[in-house]
Design an enzyme around this catalytic site. Sequence first.
Site, PDB file in Angstrom:
ATOM      1  N   ASP A  13       0.596  -1.687  -0.438  1.00  0.00           N
ATOM      2  CA  ASP A  13      -0.317  -0.243  -0.110  1.00  0.00           C
ATOM      3  C   ASP A  13       0.934   0.966   0.036  1.00  0.00           C
ATOM      4  OD1 ASP A  13      -1.692  -1.903  -0.305  1.00  0.00           O
ATOM      5  OD2 ASP A  13      -3.293  -1.515   1.768  1.00  0.00           O
ATOM      6  N   ASP A  51      -4.358  -1.395  -1.795  1.00  0.00           N
ATOM      7  CA  ASP A  51      -5.693  -1.025  -2.006  1.00  0.00           C
ATOM      8  C   ASP A  51      -6.653  -0.454  -2.970  1.00  0.00           C
ATOM      9  OD1 ASP A  51      -6.930  -1.287   1.299  1.00  0.00           O
ATOM     10  OD2 ASP A  51      -7.100   0.716   1.216  1.00  0.00           O
ATOM     11  N   HIS A  86     -10.720   6.725   0.533  1.00  0.00           N
ATOM     12  CA  HIS A  86      -9.378   6.584   0.890  1.00  0.00           C
ATOM     13  C   HIS A  86      -9.227   5.369  -0.459  1.00  0.00           C
ATOM     14  CE1 HIS A  86      -9.912   3.348   3.403  1.00  0.00           C
ATOM     15  NE2 HIS A  86      -8.802   2.310   2.519  1.00  0.00           N
ATOM     16  N   LYS A 111      -6.733  -4.986  -3.496  1.00  0.00           N
ATOM     17  CA  LYS A 111      -7.373  -5.545  -2.070  1.00  0.00           C
ATOM     18  C   LYS A 111      -8.791  -4.339  -1.689  1.00  0.00           C
ATOM     19  CE  LYS A 111      -3.919  -4.261   0.905  1.00  0.00           C
ATOM     20  NZ  LYS A 111      -4.580  -3.513   1.601  1.00  0.00           N
ATOM     21  N   CYS A 156      -2.588  -2.239   7.734  1.00  0.00           N
ATOM     22  CA  CYS A 156      -1.865  -3.731   6.554  1.00  0.00           C
ATOM     23  C   CYS A 156      -1.342  -4.719   6.518  1.00  0.00           C
ATOM     24  CB  CYS A 156      -2.542  -2.515   5.227  1.00  0.00           C
ATOM     25  SG  CYS A 156      -4.400  -2.696   4.256  1.00  0.00           S
TER      26      CYS A 156
HETATM   27  C1  VGL Z   1      -4.724   0.148   5.656  1.00  0.00           C
HETATM   28  C2  VGL Z   1      -6.367   1.619   6.574  1.00  0.00           C
HETATM   29  C3  VGL Z   1      -7.531   1.951   5.475  1.00  0.00           C
HETATM   30  C4  VGL Z   1      -3.303   0.223   5.165  1.00  0.00           C
HETATM   31  C5  VGL Z   1      -5.449   0.393   4.392  1.00  0.00           C
HETATM   32  O1  VGL Z   1      -3.126   0.160   4.222  1.00  0.00           O
HETATM   33  O2  VGL Z   1      -2.993   0.111   6.200  1.00  0.00           O
HETATM   34  N1  VGL Z   1      -5.552   1.542   6.746  1.00  0.00           N
HETATM   35  N2  VGL Z   1      -6.931   1.009   4.024  1.00  0.00           N
HETATM   36 ZN    ZN Z   2      -8.552   0.607   2.580  1.00  0.00          ZN
END
Ligand code: VGL
Ligand code: ZN
Length: 208
Positions: A13, A51, A86, A111, A156
């Site tokens: 991510d 993400d 996001h 994902k 994540c």
């Molecule tokens: C994530 C919150 C929501 C991450 C992804 O990559 O840690 N955190 N979506």
């Molecule tokens: Zn997310």
Amino acid sequence: MQISPRSALLVIDVQNDFTPGGQLAVPEGDQIVALINRLAGHFKQVIIAQDWHPAGHASFASSHPGRKPYDVIELPYGQQTLWPDHCVRATPGAEFHPELDLPHAQLVIRKGCNPDIDSYSAFLEADRTTTTGLAGYLKERGIDTVYMVGLALDFCVMFSALDARTAGFNAFVVLDACRAIDLQGSLAAAIERMQLAGVGLIQSNDLV
Ligand code: VGL
Ligand code: ZN
């Protein structure tokens, strides 16, 4: 510490929305990018997690009238922290950080694509049953050890590391190549959970 040829680097991510200026910016999230590029040069197998949410995703506070980001609500699969919108698929916020440079990565695993289910982990969605197929991919390629870097360490990265252990892999998190969100003690809790699960917590200079 030798990097065996049966190892993969999983880069989690490293996207515009998780770096400063993004919708869910992780403090210093951009400061790990050069290190990740350098580490990746030592791995034959590099996999990138991204993400990738549809608009109106269940993890967005904006999808739940009266709720605000960082509230925790109950969804059919359990507790869900609500986030600012996001990483909406195919928007600039969902793109990789512009300095991420991993030309030899062979797989991008997206994902959080299911509108009703979040997925912090690159292996299993938050219902804990829907798989992304990543464990099978790694096993079919003879990989037994996964090193993880990226964002966010306490979400994540942690869930991916725990699921890597459950799926039978040796798992290491390279701490200085990660940054955390740290909501209400989530960083300390993540470190403890990973230690209990047998995730190796290392620094990049243990590796290269
Ligand atoms: C994530 C919150 C929501 C991450 C992804 O990559 O840690 N955190 N979506
Ligand atoms: Zn997310």
